[in-house]
Write a protein that holds these residues in place. Sequence first.
Motif, PDB file in Angstrom:
ATOM      1  N   TRP A 140      48.463  -4.745  -7.663  1.00 22.17           N
ATOM      2  CA  TRP A 140      47.144  -4.908  -8.269  1.00 22.17           C
ATOM      3  C   TRP A 140      46.706  -3.659  -9.007  1.00 22.17           C
ATOM      4  N   ASN A 141      45.606  -3.811  -9.746  1.00 29.08           N
ATOM      5  CA  ASN A 141      45.036  -2.707 -10.503  1.00 29.08           C
ATOM      6  C   ASN A 141      43.561  -2.998 -10.719  1.00 29.08           C
ATOM      7  N   PRO A 189      40.858  -2.154 -13.133  1.00 33.33           N
ATOM      8  CA  PRO A 189      40.750  -1.530 -14.455  1.00 33.33           C
ATOM      9  C   PRO A 189      39.560  -0.590 -14.612  1.00 33.33           C
ATOM     10  N   LYS A 190      38.562  -0.681 -13.737  1.00 33.43           N
ATOM     11  CA  LYS A 190      37.429   0.242 -13.799  1.00 33.43           C
ATOM     12  C   LYS A 190      37.783   1.607 -13.220  1.00 33.43           C
ATOM     13  N   LEU A 191      38.830   1.656 -12.400  1.00 31.36           N
ATOM     14  CA  LEU A 191      39.219   2.893 -11.734  1.00 31.36           C
ATOM     15  C   LEU A 191      40.578   3.442 -12.152  1.00 31.36           C
ATOM     16  N   HIS A 192      41.479   2.562 -12.583  1.00 32.19           N
ATOM     17  CA  HIS A 192      42.860   2.954 -12.820  1.00 32.19           C
ATOM     18  C   HIS A 192      43.277   2.739 -14.273  1.00 32.19           C
ATOM     19  N   GLU A 193      44.187   3.567 -14.726  1.00 29.91           N
ATOM     20  CA  GLU A 193      44.801   3.365 -16.041  1.00 29.91           C
ATOM     21  C   GLU A 193      45.564   2.045 -16.018  1.00 29.91           C
ATOM     22  N   PRO A 194      45.736   1.381 -17.157  1.00 30.60           N
ATOM     23  CA  PRO A 194      46.399   0.070 -17.190  1.00 30.60           C
ATOM     24  C   PRO A 194      47.818   0.062 -16.612  1.00 30.60           C
ATOM     25  N   GLU A 195      48.539   1.160 -16.726  1.00 27.41           N
ATOM     26  CA  GLU A 195      49.914   1.198 -16.227  1.00 27.41           C
ATOM     27  C   GLU A 195      50.004   1.463 -14.714  1.00 27.41           C
ATOM     28  N   ARG A 196      48.894   1.825 -14.079  1.00 25.64           N
ATOM     29  CA  ARG A 196      48.880   2.092 -12.639  1.00 25.64           C
ATOM     30  C   ARG A 196      49.077   0.808 -11.867  1.00 25.64           C
ATOM     31  N   LYS A 209      48.906  -0.444  -8.072  1.00 30.58           N
ATOM     32  CA  LYS A 209      48.598  -0.246  -6.661  1.00 30.58           C
ATOM     33  C   LYS A 209      49.286  -1.352  -5.871  1.00 30.58           C
ATOM     34  N   VAL A 210      49.648  -1.070  -4.625  1.00 33.86           N
ATOM     35  CA  VAL A 210      50.403  -2.044  -3.829  1.00 33.86           C
ATOM     36  C   VAL A 210      49.828  -2.147  -2.421  1.00 33.86           C
ATOM     37  N   TRP A 211      49.615  -3.371  -1.985  1.00 35.26           N
ATOM     38  CA  TRP A 211      49.378  -3.670  -0.579  1.00 35.26           C
ATOM     39  C   TRP A 211      50.599  -4.424  -0.107  1.00 35.26           C
ATOM     40  N   LEU A 212      51.103  -4.061   1.052  1.00 33.26           N
ATOM     41  CA  LEU A 212      52.250  -4.746   1.626  1.00 33.26           C
ATOM     42  C   LEU A 212      51.760  -5.876   2.513  1.00 33.26           C
ATOM     43  N   ALA A 213      52.526  -6.962   2.570  1.00 32.06           N
ATOM     44  CA  ALA A 213      52.093  -8.123   3.349  1.00 32.06           C
ATOM     45  C   ALA A 213      53.250  -8.757   4.098  1.00 32.06           C
ATOM     46  N   CYS A 214      52.980  -9.116   5.345  1.00 34.23           N
ATOM     47  CA  CYS A 214      53.928  -9.928   6.096  1.00 34.23           C
ATOM     48  C   CYS A 214      53.724 -11.379   5.645  1.00 34.23           C
ATOM     49  N   GLU A 215      54.545 -12.265   6.151  1.00 34.06           N
ATOM     50  CA  GLU A 215      54.427 -13.678   5.764  1.00 34.06           C
ATOM     51  C   GLU A 215      53.054 -14.232   6.152  1.00 34.06           C
ATOM     52  N   GLU A 216      52.549 -13.860   7.318  1.00 35.53           N
ATOM     53  CA  GLU A 216      51.271 -14.372   7.814  1.00 35.53           C
ATOM     54  C   GLU A 216      50.084 -13.939   6.952  1.00 35.53           C
ATOM     55  N   HIS A 217      50.110 -12.726   6.399  1.00 39.16           N
ATOM     56  CA  HIS A 217      48.958 -12.201   5.664  1.00 39.16           C
ATOM     57  C   HIS A 217      49.110 -12.208   4.150  1.00 39.16           C
ATOM     58  N   ARG A 218      50.206 -12.723   3.650  1.00 39.02           N
ATOM     59  CA  ARG A 218      50.428 -12.749   2.197  1.00 39.02           C
ATOM     60  C   ARG A 218      49.276 -13.423   1.466  1.00 39.02           C
ATOM     61  N   GLN A 219      48.910 -14.607   1.902  1.00 35.43           N
ATOM     62  CA  GLN A 219      47.889 -15.373   1.186  1.00 35.43           C
ATOM     63  C   GLN A 219      46.514 -14.723   1.272  1.00 35.43           C
ATOM     64  N   SER A 220      46.127 -14.240   2.439  1.00 34.63           N
ATOM     65  CA  SER A 220      44.786 -13.653   2.568  1.00 34.63           C
ATOM     66  C   SER A 220      44.657 -12.357   1.766  1.00 34.63           C
ATOM     67  N   ASP A 230      44.553 -13.423  -1.932  1.00 32.37           N
ATOM     68  CA  ASP A 230      43.254 -14.008  -2.248  1.00 32.37           C
ATOM     69  C   ASP A 230      42.182 -12.935  -2.410  1.00 32.37           C
ATOM     70  N   PHE A 231      42.191 -11.930  -1.525  1.00 33.21           N
ATOM     71  CA  PHE A 231      41.206 -10.849  -1.578  1.00 33.21           C
ATOM     72  C   PHE A 231      41.263 -10.122  -2.915  1.00 33.21           C
ATOM     73  N   ILE A 232      42.463  -9.795  -3.368  1.00 31.70           N
ATOM     74  CA  ILE A 232      42.665  -9.083  -4.640  1.00 31.70           C
ATOM     75  C   ILE A 232      42.412 -10.010  -5.834  1.00 31.70           C
ATOM     76  N   SER A 233      42.895 -11.214  -5.752  1.00 31.75           N
ATOM     77  CA  SER A 233      42.758 -12.169  -6.849  1.00 31.75           C
ATOM     78  C   SER A 233      41.294 -12.520  -7.121  1.00 31.75           C
ATOM     79  N   LEU A 234      40.516 -12.678  -6.065  1.00 38.12           N
ATOM     80  CA  LEU A 234      39.102 -13.005  -6.190  1.00 38.12           C
ATOM     81  C   LEU A 234      38.361 -11.968  -7.035  1.00 38.12           C
ATOM     82  N   ARG A 235      38.809 -10.737  -6.992  1.00 35.66           N
ATOM     83  CA  ARG A 235      38.180  -9.656  -7.741  1.00 35.66           C
ATOM     84  C   ARG A 235      38.779  -9.485  -9.145  1.00 35.66           C
ATOM     85  N   GLY A 236      39.803 -10.281  -9.451  1.00 34.39           N
ATOM     86  CA  GLY A 236      40.430 -10.208 -10.766  1.00 34.39           C
ATOM     87  C   GLY A 236      41.390  -9.038 -10.917  1.00 34.39           C
ATOM     88  N   PHE A 237      41.878  -8.491  -9.806  1.00 32.66           N
ATOM     89  CA  PHE A 237      42.735  -7.308  -9.847  1.00 32.66           C
ATOM     90  C   PHE A 237      44.227  -7.634  -9.709  1.00 32.66           C
TER      91      PHE A 237
END
Length: 82
Positions: A34-35, A37-44, A46-57, A60-67
């Motif tokens: 994710w990125n 855009p208000k805080l990071h340069e476009p090429e930055r 960022k990564v959150w790691l997810a197990c199978e159980e938490h992938r969707q949540s 969803d958290f990042i997607s809801l914010r458009g990141f």
Amino acid sequence: MTASFLSGSGGASVDGQVCSAKGCRNDAVHAVVWNNPKLHEPERRKVWLACEEHRQSLTDFISLRGFLIEVVPVETLTAADG
């Protein structure tokens, strides 16, 4: 869902990559890239790691914010990610 859903640590452990969800110690198999855009340069990438159980949540958290850029297998991450 609030930001408290995420752990502050995330990242690598002695055994490998650990899920970024708060309190989860499962091995990560997905990378939510994710990125803010208000805080990071476009090429930055960022990564959150997810197990199978938490992938969707976490996605969803990042997607809801458009990141959300993409969700990829954790083994495809490069030094440019993070």
